[in-house]
Motif scaffolding. Structure first.
Motif, PDB file in Angstrom:
ATOM      1  N   SER A  47     -28.156  25.740  36.023  1.00  0.00           N
ATOM      2  CA  SER A  47     -28.786  24.484  36.420  1.00  0.00           C
ATOM      3  C   SER A  47     -30.300  24.587  36.478  1.00  0.00           C
ATOM      4  O   SER A  47     -30.990  23.581  36.352  1.00  0.00           O
ATOM      5  N   THR A  48     -30.856  25.789  36.664  1.00  0.00           N
ATOM      6  CA  THR A  48     -32.315  25.900  36.724  1.00  0.00           C
ATOM      7  C   THR A  48     -32.947  25.695  35.363  1.00  0.00           C
ATOM      8  O   THR A  48     -34.122  25.339  35.282  1.00  0.00           O
ATOM      9  N   THR A  49     -32.209  25.892  34.283  1.00  0.00           N
ATOM     10  CA  THR A  49     -32.781  25.665  32.964  1.00  0.00           C
ATOM     11  C   THR A  49     -32.737  24.195  32.581  1.00  0.00           C
ATOM     12  O   THR A  49     -33.381  23.791  31.633  1.00  0.00           O
ATOM     13  N   LEU A  95     -33.344  21.499  34.807  1.00  0.00           N
ATOM     14  CA  LEU A  95     -33.947  20.638  35.820  1.00  0.00           C
ATOM     15  C   LEU A  95     -34.941  19.674  35.181  1.00  0.00           C
ATOM     16  O   LEU A  95     -35.636  20.011  34.228  1.00  0.00           O
TER      17      LEU A  95
END
Length: 127
Positions: free
Chosen positions: A89-91, A93
């Motif tokens: 999920s951090t890639t 955002l």
């Protein structure tokens, strides 16, 4: 002779390649953590079933809680799966943009729904 905008384009290219390599590493780490977490959870489930079969065969009714290693294996598998999903999920955002303009929340004219009607029976109850 080097043009004046050459260093900027070189740095820009380096940044984009570094960014794509970083995303590739994060995705591969996420895939690895996901695989290890799934294997740990499957092994913990198998161990719990094996433990319950042993308890049933030995007719030990006082042992209802699974062993500590099964509980720790479940917890570690869950945490690995959670970390892998956080890495993915951090890639993806999207940056939050603060603006002073607010968008009105109005349904389109061609979409009418029952809960968009604001007149209700309250006016009839007043009489």
């Amino acid at each position: 002779r080097i043009p004046l905008d050459a260093p900027c384009s070189i740095y820009s290219h380096t940044f984009h390649s570094f960014y794509s390599i970083t995303i590739l590493l994060i995705m591969s780490l996420s895939l690895l953590l996901n695989g290890i977490g799934v294997v740990l959870l499957l092994h913990a489930a198998y161990s719990c079933l094996h433990f319950r079969n042993l308890v049933a065969d030995l007719e030990l009714s006082d042992l209802q809680i699974p062993p500590l290693d099964v509980v720790l294996e479940c917890a570690s598998g869950f945490l690995l799966l959670l970390m892998s999903q956080i890495f993915v999920s951090t890639t993806q955002l999207i940056p939050i943009r603060v603006t002073l303009q607010t968008k009105s929340l109005v349904a389109p004219a061609y979409r009418t729904r029952d809960f968009d009607i604001y007149s209700n029976r309250a006016s009839a109850m007043k009489k």
